[in-house]
Scaffold this motif. Structure first.
Motif, PDB file in Angstrom:
ATOM      1  N   UNK A 193      -7.183  37.094  -2.943  1.00 31.34           N
ATOM      2  CA  UNK A 193      -8.095  37.385  -1.821  1.00 31.34           C
ATOM      3  C   UNK A 193      -9.152  38.366  -2.314  1.00 31.34           C
ATOM      4  N   UNK A 194     -10.385  38.090  -1.960  1.00 32.71           N
ATOM      5  CA  UNK A 194     -11.493  38.902  -2.446  1.00 32.71           C
ATOM      6  C   UNK A 194     -12.368  39.336  -1.273  1.00 32.71           C
ATOM      7  N   UNK A 195     -12.741  40.609  -1.279  1.00 30.07           N
ATOM      8  CA  UNK A 195     -13.669  41.094  -0.269  1.00 30.07           C
ATOM      9  C   UNK A 195     -14.491  42.210  -0.903  1.00 30.07           C
ATOM     10  N   UNK A 196     -15.280  42.885  -0.109  1.00 29.86           N
ATOM     11  CA  UNK A 196     -16.133  43.922  -0.655  1.00 29.86           C
ATOM     12  C   UNK A 196     -16.307  45.052   0.350  1.00 29.86           C
ATOM     13  N   UNK A 197     -16.033  46.250  -0.103  1.00 31.00           N
ATOM     14  CA  UNK A 197     -16.170  47.406   0.785  1.00 31.00           C
ATOM     15  C   UNK A 197     -17.605  47.595   1.275  1.00 31.00           C
ATOM     16  N   UNK A 198     -18.547  47.201   0.432  1.00 32.88           N
ATOM     17  CA  UNK A 198     -19.951  47.323   0.857  1.00 32.88           C
ATOM     18  C   UNK A 198     -20.192  46.489   2.107  1.00 32.88           C
ATOM     19  N   UNK A 199     -19.619  45.292   2.110  1.00 28.06           N
ATOM     20  CA  UNK A 199     -19.777  44.410   3.263  1.00 28.06           C
ATOM     21  C   UNK A 199     -19.100  45.020   4.487  1.00 28.06           C
ATOM     22  N   UNK A 251     -23.355  43.472  -1.466  1.00 30.24           N
ATOM     23  CA  UNK A 251     -21.931  43.121  -1.478  1.00 30.24           C
ATOM     24  C   UNK A 251     -21.739  41.623  -1.499  1.00 30.24           C
ATOM     25  N   UNK A 252     -22.536  40.930  -0.693  1.00 27.72           N
ATOM     26  CA  UNK A 252     -22.419  39.471  -0.652  1.00 27.72           C
ATOM     27  C   UNK A 252     -22.796  38.850  -1.984  1.00 27.72           C
ATOM     28  N   UNK A 305      -5.795  49.678   1.505  1.00 21.77           N
ATOM     29  CA  UNK A 305      -5.537  50.964   2.123  1.00 21.77           C
ATOM     30  C   UNK A 305      -6.236  52.147   1.484  1.00 21.77           C
ATOM     31  N   UNK A 306      -6.379  52.144   0.172  1.00 20.76           N
ATOM     32  CA  UNK A 306      -6.867  53.335  -0.510  1.00 20.76           C
ATOM     33  C   UNK A 306      -8.309  53.663  -0.132  1.00 20.76           C
ATOM     34  N   UNK A 307      -8.561  54.948  -0.021  1.00 22.94           N
ATOM     35  CA  UNK A 307      -9.874  55.416   0.422  1.00 22.94           C
ATOM     36  C   UNK A 307     -10.955  55.268  -0.631  1.00 22.94           C
ATOM     37  N   UNK A 308     -10.561  55.270  -1.907  1.00 28.71           N
ATOM     38  CA  UNK A 308     -11.587  55.442  -2.933  1.00 28.71           C
ATOM     39  C   UNK A 308     -12.329  54.173  -3.347  1.00 28.71           C
ATOM     40  N   UNK A 309     -12.024  53.043  -2.765  1.00 21.80           N
ATOM     41  CA  UNK A 309     -12.728  51.818  -3.154  1.00 21.80           C
ATOM     42  C   UNK A 309     -14.163  51.821  -2.630  1.00 21.80           C
ATOM     43  N   UNK A 310     -15.071  51.310  -3.452  1.00 20.35           N
ATOM     44  CA  UNK A 310     -16.481  51.341  -3.084  1.00 20.35           C
ATOM     45  C   UNK A 310     -17.163  49.980  -3.131  1.00 20.35           C
ATOM     46  N   UNK A 311     -16.564  49.009  -3.804  1.00 20.75           N
ATOM     47  CA  UNK A 311     -17.221  47.712  -3.947  1.00 20.75           C
ATOM     48  C   UNK A 311     -16.250  46.578  -3.741  1.00 20.75           C
ATOM     49  N   UNK A 312     -16.239  45.612  -4.674  1.00 21.22           N
ATOM     50  CA  UNK A 312     -15.312  44.492  -4.550  1.00 21.22           C
ATOM     51  C   UNK A 312     -13.862  44.986  -4.492  1.00 21.22           C
ATOM     52  N   UNK A 363      -2.991  44.378  -6.586  1.00 21.03           N
ATOM     53  CA  UNK A 363      -4.041  44.926  -5.750  1.00 21.03           C
ATOM     54  C   UNK A 363      -5.056  45.645  -6.621  1.00 21.03           C
ATOM     55  N   UNK A 364      -6.250  45.846  -6.092  1.00 21.13           N
ATOM     56  CA  UNK A 364      -7.218  46.575  -6.882  1.00 21.13           C
ATOM     57  C   UNK A 364      -8.608  46.520  -6.308  1.00 21.13           C
ATOM     58  N   UNK A 365      -9.538  47.064  -7.059  1.00 21.37           N
ATOM     59  CA  UNK A 365     -10.906  47.070  -6.586  1.00 21.37           C
ATOM     60  C   UNK A 365     -11.763  48.051  -7.365  1.00 21.37           C
ATOM     61  N   UNK A 366     -13.012  48.117  -6.958  1.00 20.95           N
ATOM     62  CA  UNK A 366     -13.973  49.001  -7.638  1.00 20.95           C
ATOM     63  C   UNK A 366     -13.968  50.389  -7.015  1.00 20.95           C
ATOM     64  N   UNK A 367     -13.993  51.398  -7.888  1.00 18.66           N
ATOM     65  CA  UNK A 367     -13.957  52.778  -7.408  1.00 18.66           C
ATOM     66  C   UNK A 367     -14.990  53.603  -8.150  1.00 18.66           C
TER      67      UNK A 367
END
Length: 432
Positions: free
Chosen positions: A157-163, A241-242, A271-278, A294-298
């Motif tokens: 599953x992929x999403x983006x915090x910017x979005x 983000x898109x 859940x983690x607060x520090x994600x900023x992008x994908x 799990x993971x993402x950009x920070x």
RNA sequence: GUGGGUGUAGCUCAGCUGGUUAGAGCGCCAGGUUGUGGCCCUGGAGGCCGAGGGUUCGAACCCCUUCACUCACCCCA
């Protein structure tokens, strides 16, 4: 006598389990290295201030924290990401820095299915590259690993915090309420759109026409990114983000990842607060165990430890969850013995010959076990059988007299008397 | 942190509405003669019935307390 016990949520790994775990770790390391990631390790103990305040309110409560003899506040590492951020800030590492780390982390959580207080994470991270190509590569690695381990029923599953942030802004949700908003949105899979809408309203997140927008655009269907895109038309962050998601999809497709393995999903929050992008997550449907990765950009995280800001992105495999899934789905085939051949001990006076023969076999590269007492042959063969040792060498007085030995195939029961010099070769043939 | 479930042999469990020496399967050990496992047969070891207290003539079984394990929620790998 002391009651033998281990702390709640901690486990011993017996040889049977260790063999599977080691196999998983070896597979992963090999694939990580194939993509150019290099190994790193950090201490299990960090100063508490290094970890605290990074994981959000809930996360902080789960940190194992205590004082050392000198009264310093220390903590067991909670994940592998923050220690990496600390390392990135402390050393001048050539960028982009791509590292992997397979190590235990500790959380003072209440144990349950697939959840422990000490568990292994297998992380890969890329520091110093802000483009979504880096994020996409992580997912390519993830897919390769899962395929190599024999997984097939999973969804990235992929999403983006910017979005999500742009969306919250569009809905008129205050910045400090965004975590609340995400938490409610994250439940979409579990509770369904009606419950999520109700939850958001109950939390007082939706003012004006926000409720209608959420219902009609956000929660209407699974993959309704067109509707989301329309909503975010004017937002710079939102369209960035898109575009990142678009790039990630393109790269996964180019790498040969079948479309059924990944999906853009607006309800993925993390859940983690520090994600900023994908942001990413891999879920399996079969055992209901939640996410296995799990993971993402920070991009902002390393900036907490140094003035020099560094973009970063990473993912984390949960080793125990992979193991749990593999066990429940019966994917852990051959439990097989590591010992390839057992040299029996016929009698006390033939011990030296047995030891010599075992040494010969080991020199030729075979995992060779010498039975340690001149027990009855029956017992020695049972030993080999019960452990799944595929080959047994019997060295009795008859064979010893003319430099030969009996090789028995434990699977078929066939046996042959051979020159000792030819033994290694014959065993290799038997194993193949 | 909140709420359920379960604790009997190494493992998986039986044990009727409380009644004498607590059982099974699997596993383990030993044997079924002379240098050979997986099948079969015989025998054996192994249980303070999670712990503490209570009710009773009598408790694995009923009541209270406690501990451990487990599942769900929260959150997460």
């Amino acid at each position: 006598m002391i009651e033998p016990q281990i702390p709640k949520g901690f486990r011993d790994f017996l040889p049977q389990q260790m063999m599977l775990r080691r196999r998983l770790m070896a597979t992963m390391s090999a694939i990580f290295e194939r993509y150019g990631f290099v190994p790193l390790d950090t201490p299990c103990l960090e100063y508490a201030r290094t970890l605290e305040g990074k994981y959000g309110e809930e996360g902080d409560k789960l940190i194992y924290r205590f004082e050392d003899r000198g009264g310093r506040a220390v903590a067991l590492r909670y994940d592998l990401t923050i220690p990496l951020a600390r390392v990135a800030a402390m050393y001048q590492l050539p960028k982009p820095f791509k590292r992997y780390q397979i190590a235990p982390v500790w959380r003072a959580d209440k144990p349950q299915k697939g959840r422990f207080r000490e568990f292994y994470q297998c992380d890969i991270d890329i520091i110093g590259e802000s483009g979504a190509c880096a994020d996409a590569e992580l997912l390519c690695v993830a897919h390769t690993v899962l395929q190599a381990l024999g997984f097939d029923n999973y969804l990235i599953r992929i999403n983006n915090r910017k979005i999500l942030n742009a969306l919250a802004e569009r809905l008129g949700i205050a910045t400090e309420r965004i975590p609340d908003f995400l938490r409610a949105l994250d439940k979409l899979d579990k509770t369904g759109p009606d419950a999520v809408l109700q939850d958001m309203q109950a939390r007082g997140l939706l003012a004006g026409d926000a409720g209608r927008i959420v219902r009609d655009h956000l929660l209407a269907g699974g993959d309704n990114f067109e509707a989301v895109a329309a909503l975010l038309a004017g937002s710079g962050d939102g369209s960035a983000g898109l575009a990142e998601l678009e790039l990630i999809s393109r790269m996964l497709a180019a790498d040969g990842v079948d479309g059924r393995y990944y999906k853009k999903d607006i309800s993925l929050a993390r859940g983690l607060d520090y994600y900023t992008g994908p942001i990413f997550e891999v879920v399996v449907t079969e055992p209901r165990i939640g996410s296995i990765l799990g993971g993402g950009r920070y991009d902002g995280l390393i900036g907490l430890f140094t003035k020099q800001s560094m973009p970063a992105t990473g993912i984390s495999f949960g080793l125990e969850r992979l193991v749990t899934v593999m066990e429940e789905l019966g994917m852990h085939n051959q439990a097989g013995s590591l010992t390839q051949v057992l040299v029996t001990q016929f009698s006390a006076d033939l011990m030296d010959d047995g030891v010599r023969l075992a040494a010969l076999l080991r020199r030729s590269g075979l995992n060779t076990e010498l039975y340690l007492a001149p027990d009855k042959l029956k017992k020695q063969l049972s030993y080999a059988a019960s452990r799944g040792i595929p080959a047994v060498v019997v060295l009795g007085p008859d064979e010893a007299r003319d430099g030969r030995a009996t090789l028995k195939n434990m699977l078929t029961g066939d046996q042959d008397v051979l020159e000792q010099q030819r033994l290694a070769e014959a065993i290799r043939a038997l194993l193949a």
